[in-house]
Motif scaffolding. Structure first.
Motif, short mmCIF file in Angstrom:
data_model
loop_
_atom_site.label_atom_id
_atom_site.label_comp_id
_atom_site.label_asym_id
_atom_site.label_seq_id
_atom_site.Cartn_x
_atom_site.Cartn_y
_atom_site.Cartn_z
N PHE A 32 8.14 4.03 5.22
CA PHE A 32 8.87 5.30 5.09
C PHE A 32 10.03 5.29 6.08
CE2 PHE A 32 5.16 7.60 2.99
CZ PHE A 32 5.86 7.83 1.81
N ASP A 33 11.24 5.27 5.57
CA ASP A 33 12.44 5.10 6.40
C ASP A 33 12.60 6.25 7.39
OD1 ASP A 33 12.42 3.43 4.25
OD2 ASP A 33 14.31 4.11 3.40
N GLU A 34 12.13 7.45 6.98
CA GLU A 34 12.27 8.63 7.84
C GLU A 34 11.31 8.58 9.03
OE1 GLU A 34 11.56 8.22 4.71
OE2 GLU A 34 10.65 9.98 3.77
N LEU A 54 16.36 10.78 -5.37
CA LEU A 54 16.33 9.59 -4.49
C LEU A 54 17.16 8.40 -5.00
CD1 LEU A 54 15.20 8.04 -2.06
CD2 LEU A 54 13.08 7.69 -3.34
N TYR A 55 16.71 7.77 -6.07
CA TYR A 55 17.36 6.50 -6.45
C TYR A 55 18.74 6.75 -7.06
CZ TYR A 55 12.51 5.05 -5.84
OH TYR A 55 11.26 4.84 -5.32
N GLN A 56 18.86 7.84 -7.83
CA GLN A 56 20.17 8.15 -8.44
C GLN A 56 21.21 8.38 -7.36
OE1 GLN A 56 17.25 9.65 -9.16
NE2 GLN A 56 17.06 10.15 -11.33
N ALA A 86 10.49 -3.31 8.64
CA ALA A 86 10.44 -2.16 7.74
C ALA A 86 11.06 -2.57 6.41
CB ALA A 86 11.20 -0.99 8.34
N ILE A 87 10.56 -1.93 5.35
CA ILE A 87 11.07 -2.17 4.00
C ILE A 87 11.43 -0.81 3.43
CG2 ILE A 87 10.51 -2.99 1.67
CD1 ILE A 87 8.41 -4.88 3.04
N GLY A 88 12.70 -0.59 3.08
CA GLY A 88 13.05 0.76 2.65
C GLY A 88 14.19 0.84 1.65
N VAL A 135 0.99 -6.40 5.44
CA VAL A 135 0.96 -5.21 4.60
C VAL A 135 2.29 -4.45 4.70
CG1 VAL A 135 -0.14 -3.86 6.45
CG2 VAL A 135 -0.29 -3.04 4.10
N LYS A 136 2.73 -3.97 3.56
CA LYS A 136 3.83 -2.99 3.56
C LYS A 136 3.15 -1.64 3.52
CE LYS A 136 7.11 -1.63 -0.05
NZ LYS A 136 7.49 -0.31 0.38
N PHE A 137 3.23 -0.95 4.64
CA PHE A 137 2.44 0.26 4.88
C PHE A 137 3.31 1.47 4.61
CE2 PHE A 137 0.47 3.52 7.51
CZ PHE A 137 -0.88 3.28 7.37
N SER A 140 0.84 -1.19 0.00
CA SER A 140 0.00 0.00 0.00
C SER A 140 0.88 1.24 0.00
CB SER A 140 -0.90 -0.02 1.24
OG SER A 140 -1.65 1.16 1.31
N ILE A 141 0.78 2.03 -1.05
CA ILE A 141 1.58 3.26 -1.17
C ILE A 141 0.70 4.32 -1.84
CG2 ILE A 141 2.78 2.29 -3.23
CD1 ILE A 141 5.25 4.06 -2.28
N PRO A 142 -0.26 4.87 -1.06
CA PRO A 142 -1.26 5.79 -1.63
C PRO A 142 -0.66 6.99 -2.35
CG PRO A 142 -1.84 5.18 0.62
CD PRO A 142 -0.48 4.61 0.37
#
Ligand code: NAY
Length: 288
Positions: A186-188, A247-249, A201-203, A160-162, A134-136
């Motif tokens: 959200f890692d933050e 972010l990813y770069q 957590a998944i980040g 769920v990955k929230f 879930s990533i609204p």
């Protein structure tokens, strides 16, 4: 399946092809240096939605071959083409992935019955477990407590990955479903989520900051909140710099500065300017 899972970055060459050597190095860095508990493969951070089905399969194969059984593996197989989602679910299951995850279907503003049917269709086709992704903010799909409850009725849906800042809803889900797995996305906000007793957590930033993420999570579980807050503060200093730089770069450039062949992002993601590459190198020197 508890703990810190890296949302794995993927290495692509200059032409957008999967760089096998680089991908293997990213996996090794996560296991050997960041010491994470597992990997979340082909998520947003893996540029999943920019890849063909064949490329996604190649990534699943390479990662499983490198990891063997060293850490847990979650395969993100969600796709707008439901036949592709089913095919990838079977593919990852046959490879031995410990669980599946699928992003909520997006773009066409599906109603909840359609979302539910999507998960049930995937799960009827495969003997594996499912973590709802879930990533609204990116999908536009928000679900309430009752809707999560309906999805959780399927016993194969284990959690769920929230990835949302709605901590009221997170607390309600935790309270109502103590036996389902909840991963903070959200890692933050990891410390806040850990205090609410998530299972892990998944980040994306764990590719370069996994050790600190593990500290935050472990300290919070031990109720050592002041110490955890200090580590979250340094983590958020880094995350703020990464987000401001791309972010990813930037995660890839930080990895490169540490000798990991993290390659480039796929188009239409752009390349970093020289200035931003220098910023990323400075982040590597300061934080890693
Ligand atoms: C994924 O599938 O790769 C994720 O959703 C991982 C979660 C990340 N979200 C996105 C959109 O990248 O780690 C977070 C995020 O990058 C981080 O908290 C910085 O905001």
């Amino acid at each position: 399946m508890n703990g810190i899972f890296t949302a794995l970055i993927c290495s692509f060459d200059e032409n957008g092809k999967v760089n096998e050597k680089g991908l293997r190095e990213i996996v090794r860095h996560n296991i050997d240096v960041q010491k994470v508990d597992g990997l979340y493969v082909n998520g947003s951070s893996g540029e999943n939605f920019l890849m063909s089905a064949d490329q996604k399969k190649k990534v699943f194969e390479i990662v499983k071959d490198e990891v063997k059984d060293e850490v847990k593996l979650i395969a993100q197989i969600g796709a707008l083409d439901i036949d592709e989602a089913v095919e990838l679910a079977q593919f990852a299951t046959d490879l031995g992935y410990n669980a599946l995850s699928a992003v909520t279907p997006f773009y066409y503003r599906f109603d909840f019955e359609e979302v539910k049917d999507y998960y049930n269709t995937i799960l009827e086709s495969v003997d594996n477990k499912m973590i709802i992704y879930s990533i609204p903010a990116l999908t536009g799909v928000s679900m309430d407590l009752e809707q999560f409850a309906e999805l959780f009725e399927n016993e194969k849906v284990i959690g769920v990955k929230f990835t949302a800042p709605d901590f009221f809803l997170l607390e309600r889900i935790r309270h109502a479903f103590p036996d389902k797995l909840i991963y903070s996305g959200f890692d933050e906000m990891l410390l806040s989520a850990a205090v609410l007793n998530v299972d892990g957590a998944i980040g994306s930033t764990f590719n370069v900051n996994g050790q600190r993420a593990k500290q935050i999570y472990t300290l919070a579980k031990e109720s050592r909140i002041d110490e955890a807050r200090e580590v979250q503060k340094v983590t958020n200093d880094l995350i703020a710099e990464i987000l401001a730089n791309g972010l990813y770069q930037t995660i890839k450039e930080i990895l490169k500065a540490q000798g990991v062949d993290a390659g480039y992002c796929r188009k239409p993601m752009k390349r970093l300017t020289e200035d931003k590459v220098e910023n990323a190198k400075a982040m590597a020197a300061k934080y890693c």
